[in-house]
Design an enzyme around this catalytic site. Structure first.
Site, PDB file in Angstrom:
ATOM      1  N   ASN A 196     -10.048 -15.475 -14.096  1.00  0.00           N
ATOM      2  CA  ASN A 196      -9.476 -14.458 -14.884  1.00  0.00           C
ATOM      3  C   ASN A 196      -9.489 -12.984 -14.281  1.00  0.00           C
ATOM      4  O   ASN A 196     -10.469 -12.700 -13.979  1.00  0.00           O
ATOM      5  CB  ASN A 196     -10.169 -14.426 -16.300  1.00  0.00           C
ATOM      6  N   TRP A 197      -8.253 -12.771 -13.677  1.00  0.00           N
ATOM      7  CA  TRP A 197      -8.074 -11.583 -13.032  1.00  0.00           C
ATOM      8  C   TRP A 197      -8.171 -10.233 -13.809  1.00  0.00           C
ATOM      9  O   TRP A 197      -7.975  -9.182 -13.318  1.00  0.00           O
ATOM     10  CB  TRP A 197      -6.964 -11.498 -11.926  1.00  0.00           C
ATOM     11  N   LYS A 198      -7.961 -10.471 -15.076  1.00  0.00           N
ATOM     12  CA  LYS A 198      -7.949  -9.292 -16.146  1.00  0.00           C
ATOM     13  C   LYS A 198      -7.033  -8.205 -15.646  1.00  0.00           C
ATOM     14  O   LYS A 198      -6.067  -8.859 -15.224  1.00  0.00           O
ATOM     15  CB  LYS A 198      -9.331  -8.734 -16.331  1.00  0.00           C
TER      16      LYS A 198
ATOM     17  N   HIS B  63      -9.987 -13.985 -25.786  1.00  0.00           N
ATOM     18  CA  HIS B  63     -10.908 -13.621 -24.948  1.00  0.00           C
ATOM     19  C   HIS B  63     -11.484 -12.505 -25.646  1.00  0.00           C
ATOM     20  O   HIS B  63     -11.191 -11.682 -26.263  1.00  0.00           O
ATOM     21  CB  HIS B  63     -10.294 -12.918 -23.753  1.00  0.00           C
TER      22      HIS B  63
ATOM     23  N   GLU C  98     -12.449  -9.905 -24.666  1.00  0.00           N
ATOM     24  CA  GLU C  98     -11.991  -8.304 -24.542  1.00  0.00           C
ATOM     25  C   GLU C  98     -11.154  -8.035 -25.706  1.00  0.00           C
ATOM     26  O   GLU C  98     -10.886  -7.024 -25.970  1.00  0.00           O
ATOM     27  CB  GLU C  98     -11.607  -8.049 -23.150  1.00  0.00           C
TER      28      GLU C  98
ATOM     29  N   GLU D  12     -17.960 -18.284 -23.992  1.00  0.00           N
ATOM     30  CA  GLU D  12     -18.193 -16.980 -23.108  1.00  0.00           C
ATOM     31  C   GLU D  12     -19.181 -15.908 -23.829  1.00  0.00           C
ATOM     32  O   GLU D  12     -18.738 -15.349 -24.968  1.00  0.00           O
ATOM     33  CB  GLU D  12     -17.237 -16.109 -22.586  1.00  0.00           C
TER      34      GLU D  12
ATOM     35  N   GLY E  62     -19.179  -9.858 -17.491  1.00  0.00           N
ATOM     36  CA  GLY E  62     -19.012  -8.692 -16.818  1.00  0.00           C
ATOM     37  C   GLY E  62     -20.342  -7.974 -16.481  1.00  0.00           C
ATOM     38  O   GLY E  62     -20.457  -6.708 -16.183  1.00  0.00           O
TER      39      GLY E  62
ATOM     40  N   SER F  66     -20.328 -14.025 -16.206  1.00  0.00           N
ATOM     41  CA  SER F  66     -21.144 -13.822 -14.811  1.00  0.00           C
ATOM     42  C   SER F  66     -21.399 -14.976 -14.107  1.00  0.00           C
ATOM     43  O   SER F  66     -22.327 -15.269 -13.320  1.00  0.00           O
ATOM     44  CB  SER F  66     -22.370 -13.112 -14.989  1.00  0.00           C
TER      45      SER F  66
ATOM     46  N   GLY G  30     -14.477 -14.142 -14.157  1.00  0.00           N
ATOM     47  CA  GLY G  30     -13.997 -12.842 -13.923  1.00  0.00           C
ATOM     48  C   GLY G  30     -14.362 -12.332 -12.520  1.00  0.00           C
ATOM     49  O   GLY G  30     -13.415 -12.358 -11.736  1.00  0.00           O
ATOM     50  N   GLY G  31     -15.381 -11.447 -12.534  1.00  0.00           N
ATOM     51  CA  GLY G  31     -15.565 -10.439 -11.355  1.00  0.00           C
ATOM     52  C   GLY G  31     -15.748 -11.472 -10.252  1.00  0.00           C
ATOM     53  O   GLY G  31     -14.782 -11.103  -9.239  1.00  0.00           O
TER      54      GLY G  31
HETATM   55  P1  PGA Z   1     -17.062 -12.281 -15.727  1.00  0.00           P
HETATM   56  O1  PGA Z   1     -15.998 -12.575 -16.651  1.00  0.00           O
HETATM   57  O2  PGA Z   1     -17.075 -13.443 -14.801  1.00  0.00           O
HETATM   58  O3  PGA Z   1     -16.925 -11.093 -15.012  1.00  0.00           O
HETATM   59  O4  PGA Z   1     -18.475 -12.137 -16.419  1.00  0.00           O
HETATM   60  C1  PGA Z   1     -15.753 -13.652 -17.499  1.00  0.00           C
HETATM   61  C2  PGA Z   1     -14.429 -13.631 -18.355  1.00  0.00           C
HETATM   62  O5  PGA Z   1     -14.529 -12.298 -19.018  1.00  0.00           O
HETATM   63  O6  PGA Z   1     -13.834 -14.300 -18.560  1.00  0.00           O
END
Ligand code: PGA
Length: 249
Positions: A8-10, A96, A98, A168, A174, A213, A234-235
């Site tokens: 997930n490159w957000k 998601h 967010e 999640e 994050g 994470s 994500g990250g």
């Molecule tokens: P993260 O994000 O790996 O940076 O914790 C995961 C996500 O939001 O899907």
């Protein structure tokens, strides 16, 4: 079902950066993706058509980070599932954390998106998870039950086959804070039971991803747990080198 390793490159990367990372990923993973693993990249909407070209011939799927639950219409700023399919997307994330917590999406809206996206033929990754306050208040199961039941109640008959859940925990996204293997194992068992309760037999084959994470050094152990059918990253997915280590973990 292969385990799904999803990036997930957000809202990161310019188009040139996204293309470079996608090219590096395709090169690093060429003929190395283990049997039983499926790889997915979810960039911002505007990068989808270009990345579909960049990834042509690579065994890497393309997904969107969201969708709007209508065929077409006067919905300024939104993107419909058939427009995603049209540019080479086979997957979309929905709900998601967010979007739920920063943009205020409700369970009802997430449910609508899940059902509509599945009905249009997309593979939907429905994201669920509790906040730290909810976990501390002992509400893990109540929250997961609410998020799952509301969303799967409305899916089309053949929809379960295209549904994936991403568990999640909001407090692990994050933050560098990873849930323990025990936490993940326990939460995934709850999700599996809730899926079986709401979908019957079909609920047993819905993939359940863990996200929050995930890094190259913890991915192997997480992917080895019962009922963990992949990870949403994500990250650590932003660099081809670290994401490919997770794919190969
Ligand atoms: P993260 O994000 O790996 O940076 O914790 C995961 C996500 O939001 O899907």
């Amino acid at each position: 079902m292969p385990k799904l390793i999803a990036a997930n490159w957000k809202m990161y990367k310019t188009l040139a950066e996204a293309e470079t990372t996608a090219r590096e990923l395709a090169a690093t993973l060429a003929s190395r993706i283990p049997a039983g693993r499926e790889v997915l990249v979810c960039p911002v909407f505007v990068h989808l058509p270009a990345l579909a070209r960049t990834l042509q011939g690579a065994d890497i799927r393309l997904g969107a980070q969201d969708l709007y639950p209508a065929k077409e219409g006067a919905f300024t700023g939104e993107v419909a599932p058939r427009q995603l399919l049209d540019v080479g997307c086979t997957y979309a994330l929905v709900g998601h954390s967010e979007r739920r917590h920063v943009l205020g999406e409700s369970d009802a809206f997430v449910a609508q998106k899940t059902a509509f996206g599945l009905g249009e033929g997309l593979q939907i990754i429905l994201c669920i998870g509790e906040t730290l306050d909810e976990r501390r208040a002992g509400q893990l199961e109540t929250v997961l039950a609410r998020q799952i039941t509301s969303a799967v109640a409305r899916i089309p008959q053949d929809g379960a086959a295209r549904l994936t859940i991403a568990y999640e925990p909001v407090w692990a996204i994050g933050t560098g804070e990873v849930a323990t293997l025990e936490d993940i194992h326990a939460a995934h068992a709850v999700v599996r039971r809730l899926l079986a309760e709401s979908l019957g037999e079909a609920g047993r084959s819905v993939r359940i991803l863990y996200g929050g994470s995930v890094k190259p050094d913890n991915a192997g152990a997480i992917l080895g747990l019962d009922n963990v059918d992949g990870v949403l990253v994500g990250g650590a997915s932003l660099e081809a080198s670290s994401f490919s280590k997770i794919v190969l973990a």
